[in-house]
Design an enzyme around this catalytic site. Structure first.
Site, short mmCIF file in Angstrom:
data_model
loop_
_atom_site.label_atom_id
_atom_site.label_comp_id
_atom_site.label_asym_id
_atom_site.label_seq_id
_atom_site.Cartn_x
_atom_site.Cartn_y
_atom_site.Cartn_z
N LYS A 65 0.84 -1.27 -0.16
CA LYS A 65 -0.01 0.03 0.24
C LYS A 65 0.98 1.28 0.08
CE LYS A 65 -4.50 -1.35 0.32
NZ LYS A 65 -4.31 -2.65 -0.18
N ASP A 79 -10.33 -0.28 -0.13
CA ASP A 79 -10.07 0.68 0.64
C ASP A 79 -10.17 1.86 -0.06
OD1 ASP A 79 -9.61 -1.32 2.53
OD2 ASP A 79 -7.83 -0.80 3.11
N ASP A 111 -5.75 -13.60 2.49
CA ASP A 111 -5.88 -13.69 3.79
C ASP A 111 -5.30 -12.71 4.63
OD1 ASP A 111 -6.52 -15.19 6.02
OD2 ASP A 111 -6.78 -17.04 4.87
C1 GDL Z 1 -7.22 -4.30 4.19
C2 GDL Z 1 -6.50 -4.07 3.09
C3 GDL Z 1 -5.09 -4.62 3.40
C4 GDL Z 1 -4.61 -4.59 4.78
C5 GDL Z 1 -5.57 -5.34 5.45
C6 GDL Z 1 -5.20 -5.46 7.22
C7 GDL Z 1 -7.45 -5.97 1.79
C8 GDL Z 1 -8.34 -6.39 0.44
N1 GDL Z 1 -7.06 -4.72 1.92
O1 GDL Z 1 -8.58 -4.00 4.31
O2 GDL Z 1 -4.43 -3.85 2.57
O3 GDL Z 1 -3.38 -5.04 5.17
O4 GDL Z 1 -6.92 -4.93 5.52
O5 GDL Z 1 -5.35 -4.10 7.95
O6 GDL Z 1 -7.38 -6.77 2.65
#
Ligand code: GDL
Length: 463
Positions: free
Chosen positions: A47, A124, A231
């Site tokens: 990210k 997100d 996951d």
């Molecule tokens: C999320 C984010 C991920 C993040 C995780 C845990 C997805 C698809 N996206 O929502 O980047 O690391 O939670 O905080 O999981």
């Protein structure tokens, strides 16, 4: 063009958390682990790589392409699939054809480096669209499907065997149930997204304690394809106090037949991921006798050499006691749970009734505290640094509890005063005070703590 639907089960690792991306050395070590344990996919989408998300239209500079090419080459040498992800959702204008050109230029740069597999992520992001997009597409799902389908066909023309992975805006059961993305989002996706595209899903929750066959079948019916599990079981980017070294668990082996694969998005601190990823690999290759605790104990034994010190070796049973305190988001390991229960029961009693339980607690706490202290001697400094701050906190808490138990045992007076940390130092600060204003309720909600007004101007909840 007929599109072939992928049938190979994917297993591996997502670098897709918030926080500092892994270093080149860490990524190469990861590839070593993966090829040793039989995980076949590495997904690049940190990210905080600005060019994956915040400024996704900007191409990589030569130093960046050099590092990515090294990683792609490292994957190819080990028959590991390298997937490159872009997250354009923060500001993409779906109805502007220029945006597809930006995506093509970015994917083109990666194709030139040898990358063959791609992903578009829409997690997100705000689920609102600008009026021009809304007028043209009607729904967020339709707009995203248009962009993903176009990019998928573009990629397949250049990389015929490409896997193309898509992350929806609602990517777990709770989000879909709340209507995120608009009504019918998942059904629209199922209808409109080309069948060759894989769709990510994190389970009933963002961090799912359990993912059942039933749950996944319901999602598959709506998506019209088997979901690919993203996951987050071991992700820790949402809480800086924690990390998870417990086993891959809460998923039955039968699940594997119902999904397109499992990619784990684990702890931000790379060195803490050995047991999570090793046990994921054991799960992927397991037969009917899958036992997460056994997998954990075996993987801990293999992790122990990383805890070599400059002095006397650390013991496996102490590493397990320690690991049991940082097990899984919703579960402590057996010995960690035992320690917690022991001290909880002690504090609920009158010190006059403690008897031998106080000594028993003190022995266990001393063992754990000594282990924590001895981590400073680790030869593997990156591992020590990844652990350091949380371990310091555990040590401080154990110290505090131990001194409390000693004081109360000696005085036999439950009201004896207890001064250990200068007020406002340990567990002090604005964030800690904010955290004490709302306290967690058993159902996952939060309730206001009982308030007392501090005459010194700060308002503080009772402790
Ligand atoms: C999320 C984010 C991920 C993040 C995780 C845990 C997805 C698809 N996206 O929502 O980047 O690391 O939670 O905080 O999981």
């Amino acid at each position: 063009m007929t599109v072939h639907v992928p049938d190979r089960f994917l297993s591996g690792v997502i670098e897709g958390f918030y926080g500092p991306p892994w270093s080149r050395g860490e990524r190469l070590e990861l590839l070593e682990w993966m090829s040793r344990w039989g995980l076949d996919t590495y997904f690049y989408g940190p990210k905080d790589d600005l060019k994956c998300r915040a400024i996704w239209r900007e191409s990589y500079e030569p130093a960046e392409t050099e590092a990515l090419a090294e990683m792609i080459g490292g994957c190819q040498a080990r028959q590991i699939r390298f997937v490159h992800a872009l997250s354009p959702g923060l500001d993409i204008r779906y109805s502007d054809p220029g945006e597809l050109e930006h995506l093509q230029r970015r994917f083109g740069q990666m194709l030139a480096l040898g990358c063959q597999d791609f992903s578009l992520l829409f997690d997100d992001i705000p689920d609102q669209m600008d009026p021009a997009d809304l007028g043209r597409w009607g729904t967020l799902a339709a707009a995203q499907c248009h962009v993903a389908n176009e990019m998928f066909l573009w990629v397949r023309q250049r990389s015929p065997d490409a896997r193309f992975l898509f992350c929806p805006t609602p990517y777990c059961g709770r989000m879909a149930a709340s209507g995120l993305g608009g009504p019918g989002y998942l059904d629209n996706l199922g209808r409109e997204l080309l069948p060759g595209i894989d769709v990510f899903w994190t389970g009933p929750e963002i961090i799912s304690a359990e993912i059942t066959v039933e749950h996944v079948r319901e999602v598959a019916a709506r998506l019209r394809r088997k979901p690919l599990i993203w996951d987050n079981l071991h992700a820790n980017d949402y809480d800086g106090h924690r990390f998870y070294c417990g086993p891959y668990s809460g998923r039955a082996p039968e699940l594997r037949g119902e999904i397109a694969g499992i990619l784990s998005n684990p702890n931000t601190e790379f060195p803490l991921n050995q047991v999570p990823l090793h046990t994921l690999a054991k799960f992927v290759h397991s037969r009917r006798d899958w036992d997460p605790r056994r997998a954990y104990l075996e993987a801990m034994e293999e992790w122990l050499p990383s805890f070599a010190t400059i002095g006397v070796p650390l013991a496996l049973e102490d590493l397990i006691l320690f690991g049991d305190c940082y097990y899984l988001p919703y579960e402590d390991g057996a010995s960690g749970a035992g320690l917690y229960e022991m001290v909880r029961r002690l504090l609920a009693q009158d010190p006059a009734d403690w008897g031998p339980q106080a000594d028993e607690f003190r022995r266990l706490a001393t063992r754990l505290r000594t282990f924590c202290m001895r981590l400073t001697e680790l030869s593997n400094r990156p591992l020590f640094h990844a652990l350091h701050r949380r371990v310091w906190e555990l040590r401080e808490e154990l110290d505090l509890l131990d001194r409390y138990v000693v004081l109360k045992s000696a005085s036999g007076n439950p009201n004896a005063s207890f001064d250990f940390h200068l007020p406002g130092t340990y567990r002090g600060g604005m964030v800690a005070r904010l955290q004490r204003l709302l306290v967690p309720a058993p159902d996952g909600g939060f309730v206001p703590a009982r308030m007392t007004v501090n005459p010194g101007a700060q308002t503080q909840p009772n402790r």
